[in-house]
Motif scaffolding. Structure first.
Motif, PDB file in Angstrom:
ATOM      1  N   PRO A   7      -0.500  23.553  10.384  1.00  0.00           N
ATOM      2  CA  PRO A   7      -1.637  24.176  11.044  1.00  0.00           C
ATOM      3  C   PRO A   7      -2.402  25.100  10.109  1.00  0.00           C
ATOM      4  O   PRO A   7      -1.815  25.944   9.448  1.00  0.00           O
ATOM      5  CB  PRO A   7      -0.998  24.963  12.187  1.00  0.00           C
ATOM      6  CG  PRO A   7       0.332  24.325  12.411  1.00  0.00           C
ATOM      7  CD  PRO A   7       0.755  23.785  11.069  1.00  0.00           C
ATOM      8  N   GLY A   8      -3.710  24.902  10.031  1.00  0.00           N
ATOM      9  CA  GLY A   8      -4.551  25.789   9.240  1.00  0.00           C
ATOM     10  C   GLY A   8      -4.425  25.629   7.735  1.00  0.00           C
ATOM     11  O   GLY A   8      -4.934  26.441   6.992  1.00  0.00           O
ATOM     12  N   LYS A   9      -3.728  24.627   7.273  1.00  0.00           N
ATOM     13  CA  LYS A   9      -3.531  24.453   5.839  1.00  0.00           C
ATOM     14  C   LYS A   9      -4.134  23.139   5.382  1.00  0.00           C
ATOM     15  O   LYS A   9      -4.161  22.154   6.105  1.00  0.00           O
ATOM     16  CB  LYS A   9      -2.035  24.487   5.477  1.00  0.00           C
ATOM     17  CG  LYS A   9      -1.410  25.833   5.696  1.00  0.00           C
ATOM     18  CD  LYS A   9      -2.065  26.851   4.787  1.00  0.00           C
ATOM     19  CE  LYS A   9      -1.810  28.259   5.255  1.00  0.00           C
ATOM     20  NZ  LYS A   9      -2.652  29.230   4.614  1.00  0.00           N
ATOM     21  N   SER A  10      -4.568  23.112   4.160  1.00  0.00           N
ATOM     22  CA  SER A  10      -5.185  21.913   3.607  1.00  0.00           C
ATOM     23  C   SER A  10      -4.130  20.843   3.359  1.00  0.00           C
ATOM     24  O   SER A  10      -2.952  21.136   3.171  1.00  0.00           O
ATOM     25  CB  SER A  10      -5.897  22.245   2.305  1.00  0.00           C
ATOM     26  OG  SER A  10      -4.950  22.480   1.276  1.00  0.00           O
ATOM     27  N   LEU A  11      -4.598  19.618   3.347  1.00  0.00           N
ATOM     28  CA  LEU A  11      -3.716  18.500   3.043  1.00  0.00           C
ATOM     29  C   LEU A  11      -3.140  18.657   1.637  1.00  0.00           C
ATOM     30  O   LEU A  11      -1.976  18.346   1.402  1.00  0.00           O
ATOM     31  CB  LEU A  11      -4.480  17.181   3.177  1.00  0.00           C
ATOM     32  CG  LEU A  11      -3.680  15.908   2.919  1.00  0.00           C
ATOM     33  CD1 LEU A  11      -2.491  15.802   3.858  1.00  0.00           C
ATOM     34  CD2 LEU A  11      -4.581  14.694   3.054  1.00  0.00           C
ATOM     35  N   GLY A  12      -3.932  19.190   0.694  1.00  0.00           N
ATOM     36  CA  GLY A  12      -3.456  19.397  -0.671  1.00  0.00           C
ATOM     37  C   GLY A  12      -2.279  20.347  -0.739  1.00  0.00           C
ATOM     38  O   GLY A  12      -1.301  20.095  -1.454  1.00  0.00           O
ATOM     39  N   PHE A  13      -2.332  21.450   0.007  1.00  0.00           N
ATOM     40  CA  PHE A  13      -1.218  22.402   0.043  1.00  0.00           C
ATOM     41  C   PHE A  13       0.006  21.754   0.666  1.00  0.00           C
ATOM     42  O   PHE A  13       1.110  21.869   0.146  1.00  0.00           O
ATOM     43  CB  PHE A  13      -1.625  23.669   0.808  1.00  0.00           C
ATOM     44  CG  PHE A  13      -0.494  24.645   0.989  1.00  0.00           C
ATOM     45  CD1 PHE A  13       0.040  25.318  -0.089  1.00  0.00           C
ATOM     46  CD2 PHE A  13       0.035  24.879   2.251  1.00  0.00           C
ATOM     47  CE1 PHE A  13       1.086  26.215   0.068  1.00  0.00           C
ATOM     48  CE2 PHE A  13       1.079  25.785   2.427  1.00  0.00           C
ATOM     49  CZ  PHE A  13       1.601  26.453   1.335  1.00  0.00           C
ATOM     50  N   ASP A  81      17.724  15.868   3.294  1.00  0.00           N
ATOM     51  CA  ASP A  81      16.407  15.656   3.877  1.00  0.00           C
ATOM     52  C   ASP A  81      15.942  16.979   4.472  1.00  0.00           C
ATOM     53  O   ASP A  81      16.754  17.804   4.887  1.00  0.00           O
ATOM     54  CB  ASP A  81      16.458  14.573   4.950  1.00  0.00           C
ATOM     55  CG  ASP A  81      15.089  13.994   5.252  1.00  0.00           C
ATOM     56  OD1 ASP A  81      14.142  14.228   4.478  1.00  0.00           O
ATOM     57  OD2 ASP A  81      14.954  13.315   6.282  1.00  0.00           O
ATOM     58  N   PHE A  82      14.656  17.188   4.506  1.00  0.00           N
ATOM     59  CA  PHE A  82      14.118  18.449   5.005  1.00  0.00           C
ATOM     60  C   PHE A  82      12.927  18.200   5.915  1.00  0.00           C
ATOM     61  O   PHE A  82      12.298  17.144   5.879  1.00  0.00           O
ATOM     62  CB  PHE A  82      13.700  19.358   3.843  1.00  0.00           C
ATOM     63  CG  PHE A  82      12.560  18.805   3.026  1.00  0.00           C
ATOM     64  CD1 PHE A  82      11.247  19.111   3.342  1.00  0.00           C
ATOM     65  CD2 PHE A  82      12.801  17.975   1.944  1.00  0.00           C
ATOM     66  CE1 PHE A  82      10.190  18.602   2.594  1.00  0.00           C
ATOM     67  CE2 PHE A  82      11.756  17.463   1.185  1.00  0.00           C
ATOM     68  CZ  PHE A  82      10.453  17.781   1.514  1.00  0.00           C
ATOM     69  N   SER A  83      12.643  19.215   6.709  1.00  0.00           N
ATOM     70  CA  SER A  83      11.423  19.268   7.506  1.00  0.00           C
ATOM     71  C   SER A  83      10.781  20.616   7.249  1.00  0.00           C
ATOM     72  O   SER A  83      11.465  21.646   7.224  1.00  0.00           O
ATOM     73  CB  SER A  83      11.726  19.147   9.000  1.00  0.00           C
ATOM     74  OG  SER A  83      12.195  17.870   9.307  1.00  0.00           O
ATOM     75  N   VAL A  84       9.485  20.607   7.029  1.00  0.00           N
ATOM     76  CA  VAL A  84       8.743  21.847   6.849  1.00  0.00           C
ATOM     77  C   VAL A  84       8.457  22.406   8.239  1.00  0.00           C
ATOM     78  O   VAL A  84       7.782  21.770   9.044  1.00  0.00           O
ATOM     79  CB  VAL A  84       7.431  21.611   6.072  1.00  0.00           C
ATOM     80  CG1 VAL A  84       6.652  22.923   5.932  1.00  0.00           C
ATOM     81  CG2 VAL A  84       7.700  20.985   4.710  1.00  0.00           C
ATOM     82  N   ILE A  85       8.988  23.584   8.526  1.00  0.00           N
ATOM     83  CA  ILE A  85       8.787  24.233   9.818  1.00  0.00           C
ATOM     84  C   ILE A  85       7.492  25.036   9.805  1.00  0.00           C
ATOM     85  O   ILE A  85       6.709  24.996  10.739  1.00  0.00           O
ATOM     86  CB  ILE A  85       9.978  25.160  10.166  1.00  0.00           C
ATOM     87  CG1 ILE A  85      11.277  24.364  10.185  1.00  0.00           C
ATOM     88  CG2 ILE A  85       9.747  25.877  11.489  1.00  0.00           C
ATOM     89  CD1 ILE A  85      11.281  23.188  11.123  1.00  0.00           C
ATOM     90  N   GLU A  86       7.287  25.793   8.730  1.00  0.00           N
ATOM     91  CA  GLU A  86       6.043  26.540   8.584  1.00  0.00           C
ATOM     92  C   GLU A  86       5.778  26.780   7.104  1.00  0.00           C
ATOM     93  O   GLU A  86       6.706  26.803   6.298  1.00  0.00           O
ATOM     94  CB  GLU A  86       6.071  27.861   9.350  1.00  0.00           C
ATOM     95  CG  GLU A  86       7.151  28.824   8.916  1.00  0.00           C
ATOM     96  CD  GLU A  86       7.177  30.095   9.770  1.00  0.00           C
ATOM     97  OE1 GLU A  86       6.126  30.464  10.334  1.00  0.00           O
ATOM     98  OE2 GLU A  86       8.233  30.709   9.842  1.00  0.00           O
ATOM     99  N   ALA A  87       4.515  26.912   6.781  1.00  0.00           N
ATOM    100  CA  ALA A  87       4.109  27.182   5.404  1.00  0.00           C
ATOM    101  C   ALA A  87       2.780  27.912   5.421  1.00  0.00           C
ATOM    102  O   ALA A  87       1.851  27.501   6.112  1.00  0.00           O
ATOM    103  CB  ALA A  87       4.004  25.876   4.614  1.00  0.00           C
ATOM    104  N   HIS A  88       2.723  29.001   4.687  1.00  0.00           N
ATOM    105  CA  HIS A  88       1.508  29.818   4.603  1.00  0.00           C
ATOM    106  C   HIS A  88       1.268  30.145   3.144  1.00  0.00           C
ATOM    107  O   HIS A  88       2.211  30.460   2.415  1.00  0.00           O
ATOM    108  CB  HIS A  88       1.668  31.131   5.386  1.00  0.00           C
ATOM    109  CG  HIS A  88       2.097  30.926   6.802  1.00  0.00           C
ATOM    110  ND1 HIS A  88       1.210  30.571   7.792  1.00  0.00           N
ATOM    111  CD2 HIS A  88       3.304  31.007   7.386  1.00  0.00           C
ATOM    112  CE1 HIS A  88       1.870  30.451   8.932  1.00  0.00           C
ATOM    113  NE2 HIS A  88       3.139  30.704   8.710  1.00  0.00           N
TER     114      HIS A  88
END
Length: 142
Positions: A7-13, A81-88
């Motif tokens: 959410p709110g983050k670019s595809l590149g990030f 294996d991982f899942s990204v929960i949040e990234a800012h």
């Protein structure tokens, strides 16, 4: 891995974060020390088991990673294996929370846990690197 856009983050990030941690996971899965060590910005601090340790460079961190390789081998862990929960992100800093799932060769889940990371964007390459790791204290051993 997370397939949705953060959410709110670019595809590149999003792609940069997933690429960093995909390489990190592959390094552990393939027991490739250099691949794991190249994911870090030094000095790096790792908090695990209630204690923070600062590693000044890759040589210092290598001993810790090799001990993890030995643990993976003894527990027959072959896949992470991982899942990204949040990234800012803001400027050259980012904060990421992942859930990890590690499996044995027979597909059985060996461990599941959550980990938080502070990332730093390398001034020269522009790649994101791990500057701080905080492992959650509760790890679900299967």
């Amino acid at each position: 891995m997370a397939g949705e856009t953060l959410p709110g983050k670019s595809l590149g990030f999003k792609l940069a974060v997933e690429s960093l941690f995909r390489g990190y996971a592959e390094g552990f899965d393939d027991f490739e020390l250099r691949k794991v060590l190249d994911c870090f910005a030094y000095p790096v601090t790792i908090w695990q088991l209630g204690k923070g340790t600062v590693f000044a460079d890759a040589d210092e961190l290598a001993e810790n990673v090799e001990a993890l390789f030995e643990m993976f081998e003894s527990e027959d862990i072959v896949r992470s294996d991982f899942s990204v929960i949040e990234a800012h992100s803001s400027g050259n800093a980012a904060f990421v929370t992942l859930t990890w799932r590690q499996e044995r060769s027979d597909g059985e889940v060996a461990m599941e846990f959550r980990c938080r990371y502070a990332l730093r964007r390398n001034d020269l390459s522009g790649h994101w690197l791990i500057a701080l790791v905080i492992n959650e204290e509760e790890v679900s051993l299967q």
